[in-house]
Design a protein around this motif. Sequence first.
Motif, PDB file in Angstrom:
ATOM      1  N   CYS A 149       0.851  -1.179   0.000  1.00 29.22           N
ATOM      2  CA  CYS A 149       0.000   0.000   0.000  1.00 29.22           C
ATOM      3  C   CYS A 149       0.889   1.232   0.000  1.00 29.22           C
ATOM      4  CB  CYS A 149      -0.890  -0.026   1.250  1.00 29.22           C
ATOM      5  SG  CYS A 149      -2.005   1.374   1.401  1.00 29.22           S
ATOM      6  N   ARG A 150       0.470   2.257  -0.723  1.00 28.94           N
ATOM      7  CA  ARG A 150       1.192   3.531  -0.706  1.00 28.94           C
ATOM      8  C   ARG A 150       0.596   4.415   0.383  1.00 28.94           C
ATOM      9  NH1 ARG A 150       0.993   8.605  -3.801  1.00 28.94           N
ATOM     10  NH2 ARG A 150      -0.767   7.838  -5.035  1.00 28.94           N
ATOM     11  N   PHE A 151       1.458   5.020   1.184  1.00 24.45           N
ATOM     12  CA  PHE A 151       1.002   5.873   2.275  1.00 24.45           C
ATOM     13  C   PHE A 151       1.184   7.337   1.903  1.00 24.45           C
ATOM     14  CE2 PHE A 151       2.015   1.865   4.392  1.00 24.45           C
ATOM     15  CZ  PHE A 151       0.879   1.679   5.167  1.00 24.45           C
ATOM     16  N   VAL A 152       0.164   8.120   2.217  1.00 24.19           N
ATOM     17  CA  VAL A 152       0.166   9.549   1.926  1.00 24.19           C
ATOM     18  C   VAL A 152      -0.363  10.283   3.159  1.00 24.19           C
ATOM     19  CG1 VAL A 152      -0.852  11.380   0.496  1.00 24.19           C
ATOM     20  CG2 VAL A 152      -0.220   9.194  -0.538  1.00 24.19           C
ATOM     21  N   ARG A 153       0.187  11.461   3.419  1.00 23.20           N
ATOM     22  CA  ARG A 153      -0.357  12.305   4.485  1.00 23.20           C
ATOM     23  C   ARG A 153      -1.280  13.354   3.862  1.00 23.20           C
ATOM     24  NH1 ARG A 153       4.221  13.194   9.150  1.00 23.20           N
ATOM     25  NH2 ARG A 153       5.346  11.233   8.811  1.00 23.20           N
ATOM     26  N   SER A 154      -2.427  13.526   4.459  1.00 22.77           N
ATOM     27  CA  SER A 154      -3.387  14.476   3.885  1.00 22.77           C
ATOM     28  C   SER A 154      -2.826  15.893   3.848  1.00 22.77           C
ATOM     29  CB  SER A 154      -4.707  14.446   4.662  1.00 22.77           C
ATOM     30  OG  SER A 154      -4.507  14.710   6.035  1.00 22.77           O
ATOM     31  N   SER A 155      -1.930  16.206   4.774  1.00 23.41           N
ATOM     32  CA  SER A 155      -1.347  17.545   4.794  1.00 23.41           C
ATOM     33  C   SER A 155      -0.512  17.838   3.553  1.00 23.41           C
ATOM     34  CB  SER A 155      -0.488  17.734   6.042  1.00 23.41           C
ATOM     35  OG  SER A 155       0.556  16.777   6.089  1.00 23.41           O
ATOM     36  N   SER A 156      -0.102  16.788   2.852  1.00 19.26           N
ATOM     37  CA  SER A 156       0.708  16.988   1.649  1.00 19.26           C
ATOM     38  C   SER A 156      -0.138  17.242   0.411  1.00 19.26           C
ATOM     39  CB  SER A 156       1.591  15.753   1.397  1.00 19.26           C
ATOM     40  OG  SER A 156       0.815  14.643   0.972  1.00 19.26           O
ATOM     41  N   LEU A 157      -1.461  17.114   0.537  1.00 19.83           N
ATOM     42  CA  LEU A 157      -2.340  17.216  -0.621  1.00 19.83           C
ATOM     43  C   LEU A 157      -2.908  18.614  -0.822  1.00 19.83           C
ATOM     44  CD1 LEU A 157      -4.277  13.835  -0.194  1.00 19.83           C
ATOM     45  CD2 LEU A 157      -2.289  14.303  -1.646  1.00 19.83           C
ATOM     46  N   GLY A 158      -2.774  19.475   0.169  1.00 17.97           N
ATOM     47  CA  GLY A 158      -3.237  20.856   0.015  1.00 17.97           C
ATOM     48  C   GLY A 158      -4.737  21.004  -0.125  1.00 17.97           C
ATOM     49  N   ILE A 159      -5.497  20.183   0.607  1.00 20.67           N
ATOM     50  CA  ILE A 159      -6.958  20.214   0.513  1.00 20.67           C
ATOM     51  C   ILE A 159      -7.525  20.943   1.723  1.00 20.67           C
ATOM     52  CG2 ILE A 159      -9.030  18.764   0.577  1.00 20.67           C
ATOM     53  CD1 ILE A 159      -7.390  16.694  -1.027  1.00 20.67           C
ATOM     54  N   ASP A 160      -8.382  21.932   1.458  1.00 17.16           N
ATOM     55  CA  ASP A 160      -8.919  22.774   2.524  1.00 17.16           C
ATOM     56  C   ASP A 160     -10.321  22.374   2.971  1.00 17.16           C
ATOM     57  OD1 ASP A 160      -6.631  24.398   2.565  1.00 17.16           O
ATOM     58  OD2 ASP A 160      -7.409  25.640   0.929  1.00 17.16           O
ATOM     59  N   ALA A 161     -10.994  21.545   2.216  1.00 14.50           N
ATOM     60  CA  ALA A 161     -12.378  21.178   2.533  1.00 14.50           C
ATOM     61  C   ALA A 161     -12.434  20.387   3.838  1.00 14.50           C
ATOM     62  CB  ALA A 161     -12.970  20.352   1.394  1.00 14.50           C
ATOM     63  N   THR A 162     -13.629  20.310   4.421  1.00 15.26           N
ATOM     64  CA  THR A 162     -13.807  19.602   5.678  1.00 15.26           C
ATOM     65  C   THR A 162     -14.802  18.461   5.513  1.00 15.26           C
ATOM     66  OG1 THR A 162     -15.561  21.120   6.352  1.00 15.26           O
ATOM     67  CG2 THR A 162     -13.311  21.658   7.036  1.00 15.26           C
ATOM     68  N   LYS A 163     -14.757  17.549   6.500  1.00  9.91           N
ATOM     69  CA  LYS A 163     -15.680  16.420   6.581  1.00  9.91           C
ATOM     70  C   LYS A 163     -15.794  15.669   5.248  1.00  9.91           C
ATOM     71  CE  LYS A 163     -17.278  16.271  10.845  1.00  9.91           C
ATOM     72  NZ  LYS A 163     -17.277  15.066  11.690  1.00  9.91           N
ATOM     73  N   ALA A 164     -17.036  15.433   4.788  1.00 10.16           N
ATOM     74  CA  ALA A 164     -17.259  14.615   3.600  1.00 10.16           C
ATOM     75  C   ALA A 164     -16.590  15.203   2.369  1.00 10.16           C
ATOM     76  CB  ALA A 164     -18.754  14.428   3.359  1.00 10.16           C
ATOM     77  N   ASP A 165     -16.636  16.529   2.233  1.00 18.95           N
ATOM     78  CA  ASP A 165     -16.020  17.157   1.062  1.00 18.95           C
ATOM     79  C   ASP A 165     -14.521  16.898   1.038  1.00 18.95           C
ATOM     80  OD1 ASP A 165     -18.393  18.156   0.112  1.00 18.95           O
ATOM     81  OD2 ASP A 165     -18.181  20.114   1.052  1.00 18.95           O
ATOM     82  N   ARG A 166     -13.902  16.878   2.206  1.00 17.53           N
ATOM     83  CA  ARG A 166     -12.470  16.603   2.273  1.00 17.53           C
ATOM     84  C   ARG A 166     -12.160  15.219   1.706  1.00 17.53           C
ATOM     85  NH1 ARG A 166      -7.815  17.690   5.421  1.00 17.53           N
ATOM     86  NH2 ARG A 166      -8.878  19.444   6.401  1.00 17.53           N
ATOM     87  N   ILE A 167     -12.949  14.219   2.102  1.00 14.42           N
ATOM     88  CA  ILE A 167     -12.699  12.857   1.640  1.00 14.42           C
ATOM     89  C   ILE A 167     -12.901  12.751   0.132  1.00 14.42           C
ATOM     90  CG2 ILE A 167     -13.464  10.459   1.780  1.00 14.42           C
ATOM     91  CD1 ILE A 167     -11.879  11.401   4.207  1.00 14.42           C
ATOM     92  N   VAL A 168     -13.957  13.361  -0.374  1.00 15.53           N
ATOM     93  CA  VAL A 168     -14.196  13.327  -1.816  1.00 15.53           C
ATOM     94  C   VAL A 168     -13.050  13.999  -2.559  1.00 15.53           C
ATOM     95  CG1 VAL A 168     -15.679  14.151  -3.677  1.00 15.53           C
ATOM     96  CG2 VAL A 168     -16.702  13.196  -1.608  1.00 15.53           C
ATOM     97  N   ASP A 169     -12.573  15.128  -2.052  1.00 14.19           N
ATOM     98  CA  ASP A 169     -11.467  15.837  -2.701  1.00 14.19           C
ATOM     99  C   ASP A 169     -10.174  15.042  -2.635  1.00 14.19           C
ATOM    100  OD1 ASP A 169     -13.225  17.830  -3.282  1.00 14.19           O
ATOM    101  OD2 ASP A 169     -12.417  19.296  -1.857  1.00 14.19           O
ATOM    102  N   ILE A 170      -9.969  14.329  -1.531  1.00 14.94           N
ATOM    103  CA  ILE A 170      -8.798  13.449  -1.429  1.00 14.94           C
ATOM    104  C   ILE A 170      -8.868  12.358  -2.497  1.00 14.94           C
ATOM    105  CG2 ILE A 170      -7.763  11.625  -0.007  1.00 14.94           C
ATOM    106  CD1 ILE A 170      -8.264  13.417   2.438  1.00 14.94           C
ATOM    107  N   CYS A 171     -10.046  11.767  -2.649  1.00 18.71           N
ATOM    108  CA  CYS A 171     -10.221  10.734  -3.667  1.00 18.71           C
ATOM    109  C   CYS A 171      -9.951  11.282  -5.064  1.00 18.71           C
ATOM    110  CB  CYS A 171     -11.630  10.142  -3.583  1.00 18.71           C
ATOM    111  SG  CYS A 171     -11.917   9.096  -2.143  1.00 18.71           S
ATOM    112  N   SER A 172     -10.426  12.480  -5.334  1.00 19.62           N
ATOM    113  CA  SER A 172     -10.208  13.097  -6.638  1.00 19.62           C
ATOM    114  C   SER A 172      -8.725  13.366  -6.870  1.00 19.62           C
ATOM    115  CB  SER A 172     -11.009  14.395  -6.751  1.00 19.62           C
ATOM    116  OG  SER A 172     -12.393  14.138  -6.700  1.00 19.62           O
TER     117      SER A 172
END
Length: 248
Positions: A149-172
């Motif tokens: 599995c590849r590991f990533v930290r969310s802080s490296s993705l530059g995503i500002d959204a919260t809760k559900a929107d954050r997860i969707v944006d991470i997936c995108s």
Amino acid sequence: MSRSRSQSESVALDCRSDVTVAAHQPNYLPWLGYFHKIRASDVFVFLDDVEYTSGSWINRNRIKTPDGWTWLTVPVRGGSSGPIADVTIADEDWCETHRKSLQQNYGNAARFDTVADLFEETYARTRDSLCELNVHLVREIANRLDLECRFVRSSSLGIDATKADRIVDICSELDAGRYFSGTGARSYLDQSRFEANEVALTYQSFDYPDYEQRFDGFIPELSVVDALMNVGLDGTNELLQRMDADGG
């Protein structure tokens, strides 16, 4: 202490890719269910830029003793708040306490020697960051279990959204075609948002497997340490495979 289960379900749609993503806060020596998510993922995201929660699994977990279960707790600086990545460990004395507790309660376990060196190395090194400690332990254990599995930290993705929107944006951002979620997120994840982004939403589901433990009685949902030291790396992998078979 019970953690809820749900039937596995996913959205039937044309997915953007065959990449499966899962995400979770970086917890301290987490339970088997955490590694079940890693096993099911192509990319696992440590949610290190979400708010730290005091008294959660982020800085503590449970092991078994002759008198039942007890906490292993990493002390953090009083009133810690803000992102998990910013939480600092309060002192160094806890390292020796945890090392001795593992030795006392698992020193005679069947597979203690197979992973004891990991904890000796970890507790011998001073770390100020709780997140760094937790990520190190999770990645090392996953590596020893040969979880690809590849590991990533969310802080490296530059995503500002919260809760559900954050997860969707991470997936995108990670071009995911499937998001593998714990059941605790069911209350806030919006299935339509995943559908709109061509991401299948699947919820984790399994019956917790029993295995040989030290001391009387079986206690489920302990830290992965309990399985590793009682049944070893191969035995722990077999437990994860059984969880797959039970519907994960």
